[in-house]
Design an enzyme around this catalytic site. Structure first.
Site, PDB file in Angstrom:
ATOM      1  N   GLU A 217       0.559  -1.317  -0.309  1.00  0.00           N
ATOM      2  CA  GLU A 217       0.018   0.165   0.336  1.00  0.00           C
ATOM      3  C   GLU A 217       0.536   1.429   0.401  1.00  0.00           C
ATOM      4  O   GLU A 217       0.829   2.441   0.823  1.00  0.00           O
ATOM      5  CB  GLU A 217      -0.957   0.251   1.174  1.00  0.00           C
ATOM      6  CG  GLU A 217      -2.296   0.396   0.554  1.00  0.00           C
ATOM      7  CD  GLU A 217      -3.720   0.522   1.646  1.00  0.00           C
ATOM      8  OE1 GLU A 217      -3.978   1.353   2.422  1.00  0.00           O
ATOM      9  OE2 GLU A 217      -3.793  -0.501   1.795  1.00  0.00           O
TER      10      GLU A 217
ATOM     11  N   TYR B 282      -6.685   4.472  -9.252  1.00  0.00           N
ATOM     12  CA  TYR B 282      -6.014   4.177  -7.710  1.00  0.00           C
ATOM     13  C   TYR B 282      -4.595   3.284  -7.789  1.00  0.00           C
ATOM     14  O   TYR B 282      -5.431   1.558  -8.428  1.00  0.00           O
ATOM     15  CB  TYR B 282      -6.930   3.674  -7.180  1.00  0.00           C
ATOM     16  CG  TYR B 282      -7.059   3.405  -6.103  1.00  0.00           C
ATOM     17  CD1 TYR B 282      -6.394   4.081  -4.813  1.00  0.00           C
ATOM     18  CD2 TYR B 282      -6.086   1.758  -5.661  1.00  0.00           C
ATOM     19  CE1 TYR B 282      -5.766   3.674  -3.460  1.00  0.00           C
ATOM     20  CE2 TYR B 282      -5.295   1.788  -4.272  1.00  0.00           C
ATOM     21  CZ  TYR B 282      -5.531   2.166  -3.025  1.00  0.00           C
ATOM     22  OH  TYR B 282      -5.128   2.090  -2.245  1.00  0.00           O
TER      23      TYR B 282
ATOM     24  N   GLU C   9      -1.236   1.634  -6.780  1.00  0.00           N
ATOM     25  CA  GLU C   9       0.014   1.407  -5.482  1.00  0.00           C
ATOM     26  C   GLU C   9       0.969  -0.049  -5.737  1.00  0.00           C
ATOM     27  O   GLU C   9       0.589  -0.258  -6.798  1.00  0.00           O
ATOM     28  CB  GLU C   9      -1.372   0.115  -4.571  1.00  0.00           C
ATOM     29  CG  GLU C   9      -1.594   0.336  -3.410  1.00  0.00           C
ATOM     30  CD  GLU C   9      -3.135  -0.136  -2.589  1.00  0.00           C
ATOM     31  OE1 GLU C   9      -2.177  -1.410  -2.657  1.00  0.00           O
ATOM     32  OE2 GLU C   9      -3.545  -0.291  -2.147  1.00  0.00           O
TER      33      GLU C   9
ATOM     34  N   HIS D 298      -1.223  -7.940  -1.987  1.00  0.00           N
ATOM     35  CA  HIS D 298      -2.131  -6.828  -1.994  1.00  0.00           C
ATOM     36  C   HIS D 298      -3.234  -7.058  -2.361  1.00  0.00           C
ATOM     37  O   HIS D 298      -3.246  -7.128  -3.724  1.00  0.00           O
ATOM     38  CB  HIS D 298      -1.779  -5.847  -1.088  1.00  0.00           C
ATOM     39  CG  HIS D 298      -2.749  -5.033  -0.643  1.00  0.00           C
ATOM     40  ND1 HIS D 298      -2.578  -3.457  -0.885  1.00  0.00           N
ATOM     41  CD2 HIS D 298      -4.149  -5.588  -0.040  1.00  0.00           C
ATOM     42  CE1 HIS D 298      -3.251  -3.177  -0.264  1.00  0.00           C
ATOM     43  NE2 HIS D 298      -4.442  -4.383   0.412  1.00  0.00           N
TER      44      HIS D 298
ATOM     45  N   ASP E 268      -0.573  -8.684   2.639  1.00  0.00           N
ATOM     46  CA  ASP E 268      -2.594  -9.147   3.381  1.00  0.00           C
ATOM     47  C   ASP E 268      -3.383  -9.491   2.126  1.00  0.00           C
ATOM     48  O   ASP E 268      -3.248  -8.837   1.098  1.00  0.00           O
ATOM     49  CB  ASP E 268      -2.510  -7.294   3.392  1.00  0.00           C
ATOM     50  CG  ASP E 268      -4.019  -6.656   3.776  1.00  0.00           C
ATOM     51  OD1 ASP E 268      -4.063  -7.563   3.426  1.00  0.00           O
ATOM     52  OD2 ASP E 268      -3.923  -5.822   3.681  1.00  0.00           O
TER      53      ASP E 268
ATOM     54  N   ASP F  35      -3.149 -10.820   7.305  1.00  0.00           N
ATOM     55  CA  ASP F  35      -2.221 -10.685   6.389  1.00  0.00           C
ATOM     56  C   ASP F  35      -1.854 -12.177   6.818  1.00  0.00           C
ATOM     57  O   ASP F  35      -1.628 -12.370   7.641  1.00  0.00           O
ATOM     58  CB  ASP F  35      -1.126  -9.798   7.210  1.00  0.00           C
ATOM     59  CG  ASP F  35      -2.084  -8.934   7.422  1.00  0.00           C
ATOM     60  OD1 ASP F  35      -1.304  -7.646   6.052  1.00  0.00           O
ATOM     61  OD2 ASP F  35      -2.470  -7.861   8.107  1.00  0.00           O
TER      62      ASP F  35
ATOM     63  N   HIS G 193      -2.682  -2.197  10.293  1.00  0.00           N
ATOM     64  CA  HIS G 193      -2.529  -3.430  10.297  1.00  0.00           C
ATOM     65  C   HIS G 193      -0.725  -3.961  11.070  1.00  0.00           C
ATOM     66  O   HIS G 193      -0.188  -3.302  11.078  1.00  0.00           O
ATOM     67  CB  HIS G 193      -2.062  -3.694   8.567  1.00  0.00           C
ATOM     68  CG  HIS G 193      -3.114  -4.715   7.610  1.00  0.00           C
ATOM     69  ND1 HIS G 193      -3.644  -5.797   7.422  1.00  0.00           N
ATOM     70  CD2 HIS G 193      -3.711  -3.544   7.533  1.00  0.00           C
ATOM     71  CE1 HIS G 193      -4.841  -5.631   6.220  1.00  0.00           C
ATOM     72  NE2 HIS G 193      -4.625  -4.079   6.609  1.00  0.00           N
TER      73      HIS G 193
END
Length: 295
Positions: free
Chosen positions: A59, A97, A99, A157, A191, A236, A276
């Site tokens: 992230e 979006y 990451e 992720h 994750d 995770d 997390h």
């Protein structure tokens, strides 16, 4: 003489137990310039990351690339006994979006051999064949100090609403890496949103990573990788495959690292860092290597 020999053996056992190699995965929750400019958050991140020989950061939302560079530079100043480098994926995600995955590692301990960005299937991003929202980023390291020398890590992720399909598709990713790099010894980590409202008992039955007994899930369903007290979810995970990888893990070492309790933070303070906890596992060192090089 016998007593001296016994003390030496015990000392070596303690020494080697303390010298295991620690691999971590941490969803740092929207890490970018804002967090990199927060001194309190950064000081906690440095404490967390300096515990790991290798850490997959997820992230990362750092379009300019300055936040991660600043973090690693600070880590090198903080932990002068080691030298840290980082490796980042391309910016991944559907639509606007995006990451990145970032591996931060001690280059005085591990040597990068290869990296592989799993390809996005052709399509418009909404096609069912495009299972992953953020395609896995895969790395291969040479680890001279551990029993297992060849470390292959698949970082992922998942998108929460599509978690079960993505977890299942990681089986296909593993098969591709097995063919590409000719290794069975692989660690899948990150994750995976593999708990609570994002998974179902019925759905688990069709997930190949769960059904195949050759994969060992080191972070169990009953563990909690979330910071908030009101949640208890094993989002995770760390999953290992291959006889050498499995036998090289230190029994009982796979667990979340509760930095809130360890650093005596309030829930509010901890949530400034992430929602997390990192997950971690230790790999056994090679005793003969240590005797030759470190004693």
């Amino acid at each position: 003489m016998r007593k001296l020999l016994l003390l030496l053996v015990l000392g070596l056992c303690v020494f080697n137990a303390a010298q295991s190699l620690k691999i971590c995965a941490f969803n740092v929750q929207s890490f970018g310039e804002a967090k990199s400019h927060n001194k309190k958050v950064m000081s906690i991140l440095l404490k967390i990351l300096s515990r790991c020989d290798l850490c997959l950061i997820q992230e990362v939302r750092d379009s300019k690339g300055k936040a991660i560079q600043s973090l690693v530079n600070s880590l090198n100043r903080y932990d002068k006994s080691n030298s840290y480098l980082y490796l980042q994926s391309e910016r991944l995600g559907r639509k606007t979006y995006k990451e990145q995955y970032v591996y931060i590692y001690r280059d005085n301990v591990l040597k990068l051999k290869d990296q592989y960005q799993y390809p996005k299937l052709e399509g418009d991003g909404t096609n069912e064949t495009n299972v992953f929202s953020r395609e896995p980023f895969i790395v291969r390291f040479h680890s001279p100090t551990t029993l297992i020398k060849d470390l292959v890590l698949i970082g992922q992720h998942t998108c929460p609403k599509n978690a079960m399909k993505e977890i299942d598709e990681l089986y296909t990713v593993f098969k591709g890496i097995h063919k590409k790099w000719k290794t069975e010894n692989v660690m899948i980590l990150g994750d995976l949103n593999a708990a609570c409202n994002y998974v179902t008992l019925k759905g688990w039955r069709s997930v190949r990573l769960r059904g195949d007994p050759r994969f060992q899930w080191l972070i169990g369903d009953d563990q909690d990788t979330t910071v908030r007290e009101k949640t208890h979810c094993a989002y995770d995970r760390i999953i290992v495959h291959g006889p050498e990888m499995i036998s090289s893990t230190v029994p009982g070492s796979a667990q979340p690292f509760n930095f809130k309790e360890n650093f005596h933070l309030t829930e509010e303070e901890a949530l400034e860092v992430s929602d997390h906890f990192p997950v971690e596992v230790e790999l056994k060192r090679n005793h003969r290597y240590l005797l030759r090089h470190e004693l």
